[in-house]
Structures are given as C-alpha cells and as structure tokens.
Design a protein around this motif. Structure first.
Motif, PDB file in Angstrom:
ATOM      1  N   GLN A 101       0.897  -1.204   0.009  1.00 31.37           N
ATOM      2  CA  GLN A 101       0.014   0.140  -0.014  1.00 31.37           C
ATOM      3  C   GLN A 101       0.825   1.237  -0.119  1.00 31.37           C
ATOM      4  OE1 GLN A 101      -2.969   0.201   3.006  1.00 31.37           O
ATOM      5  NE2 GLN A 101      -3.722   2.035   2.408  1.00 31.37           N
ATOM      6  N   VAL A 102       0.518   2.165  -0.829  1.00 31.24           N
ATOM      7  CA  VAL A 102       1.395   3.380  -1.101  1.00 31.24           C
ATOM      8  C   VAL A 102       0.438   4.623  -0.793  1.00 31.24           C
ATOM      9  CG1 VAL A 102       2.950   2.363  -2.741  1.00 31.24           C
ATOM     10  CG2 VAL A 102       0.969   3.571  -3.568  1.00 31.24           C
ATOM     11  N   GLY A 103      -0.511   4.465  -0.354  1.00 31.02           N
ATOM     12  CA  GLY A 103      -1.420   5.726   0.100  1.00 31.02           C
ATOM     13  C   GLY A 103      -3.072   5.546  -0.040  1.00 31.02           C
ATOM     14  N   HIS A 104      -3.615   6.444  -0.001  1.00 31.25           N
ATOM     15  CA  HIS A 104      -5.115   6.332  -0.132  1.00 31.25           C
ATOM     16  C   HIS A 104      -5.222   7.559  -1.642  1.00 31.25           C
ATOM     17  CE1 HIS A 104      -4.979   4.833   3.808  1.00 31.25           C
ATOM     18  NE2 HIS A 104      -6.527   4.217   3.430  1.00 31.25           N
ATOM     19  N   VAL A 105      -6.411   7.215  -2.484  1.00 30.71           N
ATOM     20  CA  VAL A 105      -6.689   8.005  -3.327  1.00 30.71           C
ATOM     21  C   VAL A 105      -7.458   9.316  -2.844  1.00 30.71           C
ATOM     22  CG1 VAL A 105      -7.927   8.287  -5.618  1.00 30.71           C
ATOM     23  CG2 VAL A 105      -6.661   6.110  -5.108  1.00 30.71           C
ATOM     24  N   LEU A 106      -8.388   8.992  -2.015  1.00 24.76           N
ATOM     25  CA  LEU A 106      -9.076   9.914  -1.455  1.00 24.76           C
ATOM     26  C   LEU A 106      -8.996  10.345   0.079  1.00 24.76           C
ATOM     27  CD1 LEU A 106     -12.505   8.760  -2.708  1.00 24.76           C
ATOM     28  CD2 LEU A 106     -11.177  10.352  -4.069  1.00 24.76           C
ATOM     29  N   ASP A 107      -7.729  11.445   0.089  1.00 26.06           N
ATOM     30  CA  ASP A 107      -7.214  11.540   1.712  1.00 26.06           C
ATOM     31  C   ASP A 107      -7.351  12.784   1.964  1.00 26.06           C
ATOM     32  OD1 ASP A 107      -5.226  12.746  -0.169  1.00 26.06           O
ATOM     33  OD2 ASP A 107      -3.459  11.822   0.307  1.00 26.06           O
ATOM     34  N   ARG A 108      -8.321  13.688   1.191  1.00 26.63           N
ATOM     35  CA  ARG A 108      -8.468  14.967   1.859  1.00 26.63           C
ATOM     36  C   ARG A 108      -9.960  15.054   2.014  1.00 26.63           C
ATOM     37  NH1 ARG A 108      -5.561  15.652  -2.809  1.00 26.63           N
ATOM     38  NH2 ARG A 108      -7.365  17.165  -3.896  1.00 26.63           N
ATOM     39  N   PRO A 109     -10.638  15.761   2.892  1.00 26.75           N
ATOM     40  CA  PRO A 109     -12.017  15.971   3.211  1.00 26.75           C
ATOM     41  C   PRO A 109     -12.722  16.346   1.965  1.00 26.75           C
ATOM     42  CG  PRO A 109     -10.707  16.598   5.017  1.00 26.75           C
ATOM     43  CD  PRO A 109      -9.410  16.661   4.098  1.00 26.75           C
ATOM     44  N   GLU A 110     -12.136  17.434   1.202  1.00 24.23           N
ATOM     45  CA  GLU A 110     -12.973  17.933   0.064  1.00 24.23           C
ATOM     46  C   GLU A 110     -13.022  16.880  -1.264  1.00 24.23           C
ATOM     47  OE1 GLU A 110      -8.550  19.477   0.068  1.00 24.23           O
ATOM     48  OE2 GLU A 110     -10.074  19.131   1.188  1.00 24.23           O
ATOM     49  N   GLN A 111     -12.281  15.847  -0.999  1.00 18.34           N
ATOM     50  CA  GLN A 111     -12.549  14.821  -1.724  1.00 18.34           C
ATOM     51  C   GLN A 111     -13.631  13.665  -1.205  1.00 18.34           C
ATOM     52  OE1 GLN A 111      -8.372  13.171  -1.723  1.00 18.34           O
ATOM     53  NE2 GLN A 111      -8.100  13.456  -3.897  1.00 18.34           N
ATOM     54  N   LEU A 112     -13.812  13.664  -0.106  1.00 17.92           N
ATOM     55  CA  LEU A 112     -14.793  12.571   0.511  1.00 17.92           C
ATOM     56  C   LEU A 112     -15.633  13.114   1.594  1.00 17.92           C
ATOM     57  CD1 LEU A 112     -14.598   9.720   0.441  1.00 17.92           C
ATOM     58  CD2 LEU A 112     -12.878   9.527   2.071  1.00 17.92           C
ATOM     59  N   PRO A 113     -16.745  13.927   0.852  1.00 21.09           N
ATOM     60  CA  PRO A 113     -17.707  14.045   2.007  1.00 21.09           C
ATOM     61  C   PRO A 113     -18.650  12.889   2.364  1.00 21.09           C
ATOM     62  CG  PRO A 113     -18.384  14.515  -0.224  1.00 21.09           C
ATOM     63  CD  PRO A 113     -17.092  14.153  -0.357  1.00 21.09           C
TER      64      PRO A 113
END
Length: 581
Positions: A116-128
C-alpha cells in the motif's frame, strides 16, 4: 531510545532488542517509570497496538515454493478490487464505504507482491461522508490508465452524492479534487480508453423503460471527452438485466470494458454480492455494442457448489482483468471465506488467480465445479519477505507523526480527536462527545480484521473523571453491531467492562473493578474465529480473563448485513450510549 518506562511491561510486542514476547502473559520486572500525562482529563494515551494473525489454514498448508502465494492476496475487507497498469507498474484499489481516508491504493511491479502506497481520497474535500452509514459512502472504485495523456483515473460512486472521478500524473502522490458526473447515474462506473484515443464510461443504472422486477438493472455506456473532462451525448443501454433477461437476473453491476485482439469485451457481476455472486462476460465489435453473452457463462462463480465443503470460498465475483508484460492474463475479484457459512467477519476480500481462454476466444477463471484455489503459483516471480497474505504480525508503536496506512476513521479525518505529536510515542485520543453508534465521527481509529484467529493487544493510560468517560478497544462492524472493551468508572471506582452494542441497546457482559492508581491497563482480544475472549492486565501483572466464549457471529455479515468486514481499534468517548442518537 523511547518509552524506557514501558519496556518491562509490554505484552506481546517486539521490544527494542528484537525479542518477541508471547501474547499470553505480561512480563514482570522492575517497576516502570510513570509518564507525566496520566492525570490528564478527557484524554486517553495508547502506548502501542499489536496485531497477530494465527489462522490454522496457513499453519497446516505451508507454501511449497517462493513463487507461490495464498488467496486472498489482500485478506480482510478489501472489497471490489480494480487493477490497471502502464506496462511497468500495477496499481490496485478497493472500496472503503464510509471510512476515511478512502480507497487504498496498492502498488506492485510483478502482480504478486503488493504494497500500500497511500489512499486516493485522502482529503476531506474529496470525501464528503457526513451522516452516511457504515456501508454507504464509496462504492466500487475503478482505476484506469490512459496512455494517450499519461494520466491515471479513479472513478467511483459516493452513494449519497453521485458518481465522480479523480485523476493524477503520479499515483504515488496526490489526486485531484472530485470531478462530478451528473449525467452518469446508478453505481459502479468504470473508464475505458480505446486505442484510437476515444474514451467511454460504463456503469450500472436503470434499464430503458424502467425496472420490471426487484434487482432488474442494466449496464449503460456514455462517451467521454478527455480534454474537456465531461461526458458526450446520451447514455446507451448495452445489457438489459444480464445474460438472459428471461431468467430475471438481478443486480448486474461492476462493469469493465476491454479491447482484446480486436474485439470488445464487457465483463460484469450478476446475482448480488452474497452467495449467488457470479461474473459474466459479453463480446462485441464496438464499445457501443451489440454485446453478446458467452454461451458458457458464468466465467467465475462458486454459487452451485456444496455449501458444506471444507473451508469454502463463497460470493466470488466483481472481477477485473489485467495482462502482465509476459502476456499472461490474471484477474482480481472479491470473495469471502466464512466459517460454517455463517462467520463472515472478515468481509469481502481480494483474491487473485490466472485467467484461461476458451477455444472460441472468451476469458474465464473457473468452469464447472472448479474451486477458487487458496494456493497458487506465479512462475517467474519471487515472494517478498513481508507479503500481504498468510499469517503475519504487525505492531504500531506510534513513533511517527502520522498514522500508518492501515488505520482508518469513520466519516472524516478525526485529526481533531487524536494526536501523535502531543506525547511522542503515544496515540492520544480525546474523549469526544460522540458515541460509536452515531452517524458522526467518533474518536476511533481502526484497522481491518484480516484473520479469523487473531490476537490484538494495547497498553492504555487513562483516568476517567466521570461515568460517561471511557477508553479502550472497539470491535466495530457497523452502528448496530459492536463489542467494546473499555476502561471507565462507576461512582468513584475505576473499572473495566465489556459491552455489547446493538444500536441504542447496550448490554454490559462483564465488569471488574480496577485499582485507582494511574498506572497502565493492558487490553487484549483473542479470537478462535467463532468466539472472542477479552483480557486485561494491571501494570505489569499477568493477564486476567474478563470474559470468554463471546459470539463472533454478532459481528458477522450474515448477522449484520452490509458491505464491510469488522474493524478493530482504539476508542475514547465522553458520551454515554443512552444519550446518543
């Protein structure tokens, strides 16, 4: 060196010397030096979190060589896998529903060893995710690479908001803000980038004329303008219902479109994601159809097999295809491995197996009564020293300034509720005015269960000042199904208790008084697969049994439904359950 005061009393963790101590007992030694934060109010401090998988299957079936791997290749609820490549690097993503961050992204250069190298949706504005239930949120992400603009795309459904995609030139780094697709309805969208530069989105949605029975859905396609980042023209129906509409197939979904040897293949799931799950395939001369089903569909299923077979793999489907640089074709897909066809606590996991081709030119994974194999050889590839599969141990000493990639919170970042900076070497959780059965963001960081048989342990410094304050380990399936091993208080008496949480119904299964001193409390959960036992230790004493033979079925998908497996992690709250919701 860090946390010198705790070295003599750690339970089941790897010490600085590299010596591994058994999870069965806590070692005694010289009295530990006490940290200076134990008097903090409304704050809990966790020294470490240790996870150890111990499934019998892996112990009884060692891999025969270093080019073999175990299925599932990503154990635990890594649902709805999708995979793509630029010819050199492979990337894989899975669903996260209402957990944050969203959509873990794994990288490989050989398709066997993943990291695992990260998450695609790692910011609140990406993921309501505000107000969404555990099994809502992000459904079935699909990852694609467009060689015409050297850009990676991830398209998915936020079930309360609609369909959207994000993109990047660097999948190891940040992805764009969401680009919403109001013209694309339904769920499970997926990009297809053709050799001529044209682009398409296929998705599940209502059939032309509407649904005529429960579960009647269709697969649709719409053109996409890569330069303008928007769809073009109307949506067209490619498949009505499924392979044979006369059979009233249900829940056709998870479509992926491919061009192989000059032909276009549309691969989809049918039957819902439970035991009737299956994968089917169609072929056409154009991405706009007309698509004809293969006469030997389904190309992957276990639905017709004896449910009493030993160690069954069930619910196989929602697949994606990938061709390696050596020409071999492989498939990732979801499946379950329940105990007694009831205990699906691990959820829907990611499996990997080779693809074969029929004489008439169709890909398939299983045929007739073939089983999804649990051990597979990938010739020419060597297994890494720390694979994602099999029995393994992981420990987080909270030595870094960021949580590890395995950790998640619910419906938001929860960064205002935890800290790794206030007391380096500890995870500090604030007792939030949120209970774990609410549709909010509690002070909870959890990780997936990845084994039926496991042990988890932690060490907690916490002094509750009121009966509403609590901190400990939470086993979380959804808002209605949880077990909480918690340190709290009743009156002036500090105590440890085990609670069964079913929505607003809270049952105390066991409770024991604790010393009033501010020393650490060790907590441990052990699982046999069908039952849990809960243990505690005071300071550096041996483990005490709090309760045992606690039914794991309560946290199973067969009991609770939903799309996730169980998470386990660390929790703090100042809100009593009788006042929640």
């Amino acid at each position: 060196m860090r946390k010198i005061f705790s070295i003599v009393s750690l339970c089941g963790v790897v010490l600085l010397s590299g010596l591994s101590i058994s999870f069965i007992s806590c070692t005694s030694g010289a009295k530990a030096e006490m940290p200076n934060f134990v008097s903090d109010s409304l704050v809990a401090h966790f020294d470490y979190f240790a996870y150890k998988g111990d499934d019998d299957f892996y112990k009884e079936n060692p891999l025969p060589g270093d080019d073999y791997y175990y299925n599932p290749i990503l154990p635990g609820w890594y649902s709805d896998p999708s995979v793509c490549t630029n010819g050199t690097d492979y990337f894989l993503v899975t669903s996260t529903f209402s957990y944050f961050p969203g959509v873990p992204i794994f990288h490989s250069t050989d398709m066997l060893n993943w990291k695992q190298v990260g998450h695609v949706l790692d910011r609140p504005e990406q993921l309501p995710l505000d107000g969404q239930r555990t099994s809502e949120g992000i459904f079935a992400p699909a990852i694609s690479y467009n060689p015409h603009n050297q850009t990676w795309y991830m398209i998915t459904t936020n079930i309360r908001r609609g369909n959207f995609y994000v993109k990047t030139k660097d999948p190891f780094g940040s992805w764009s803000d969401p680009i919403w697709l109001p013209e694309v309805g339904g769920i499970d969208p997926s990009f297809f980038f053709d050799e001529d530069g044209q682009a398409y989105i296929v998705n599940n949605d209502v059939p032309d004329g509407g649904s005529t029975y429960e579960g009647h859905r269709a697969i649709r396609v719409i053109r996409f303008d890569v330069e303008a980042d928007k769809t073009i023209g109307p949506s067209m129906m490619l498949v009505n219902g499924g392979v044979n509409l006369a059979d009233k197939p249900i829940w056709i979904e998870g479509p992926h479109l491919y061009k192989i040897s000059g032909k276009y293949f549309l691969m989809c799931a049918e039957g819902g994601t439970s035991v009737n799950h299956r994968e089917v395939i169609f072929k056409a001369d154009s991405p706009m159809g007309e698509f004809q089903p293969w006469k030997k569909n389904p190309i992957l299923t276990q639905l017709h097999l004896d449910p009493q077979r030993p160690r069954p793999v069930t619910s196989a489907g929602h697949a994606d295809l990938i061709q390696k640089t050596n020409g071999q074709w492989w498939s990732v897909f979801l499946a379950c491995r329940p105990i007694d066809n009831e205990f699906e606590n691990l959820g829907r996991e990611t499996f990997l197996m080779p693809v074969r081709w029929s004489k008439d030119g169709f890909p398939y994974m299983t045929m007739d009564d073939e089983l999804v194999p649990r051990i597979i050889q990938m010739e020419g590839v060597k297994r890494a020293d720390s694979p994602t599969f099999g029995n393994f141990e992981q420990q987080d000493d909270f030595d870094t300034t960021k949580l590890g990639l395995e950790w998640m919170s619910l419906r938001g970042t929860a960064t205002d509720l935890y800290s790794l900076d206030d007391n380096p070497g500890f995870l500090t959780l604030t007792c939030a005015d949120v209970a774990s059965n609410e549709l909010k963001t509690p002070a909870f960081v959890g990780r997936r269960l990845q084994h039926h048989q496991f042990e988890c342990a932690t060490k907690l410094y916490f002094n509750p000042r009121s009966e509403s304050e609590m901190a400990g380990m939470l086993m979380y399936k959804d808002e209605q199904h949880q077990y909480l091993l918690t340190v709290g208080a009743e009156g002036n008496q500090k105590q440890i208790s085990l609670k069964k949480i079913k929505g607003n119904e809270v049952e105390t299964l066991a409770v024991k008084a604790l010393p009033d001193a501010g020393g650490p409390i060790h907590l441990k959960v052990k699982s046999t697969g069908t039952h849990f036992s809960f243990h505690y230790a005071v300071d550096s004493e041996d483990w005490n049994l709090l309760d045992e033979n606690i039914d794991a079925f309560f946290l199973s998908t067969a009991q609770s439904y939903g799309f996730t497996g169980t998470t386990i992690g660390l929790y703090a709250s100042s809100k009593s359950y009788e006042f929640s919701n």
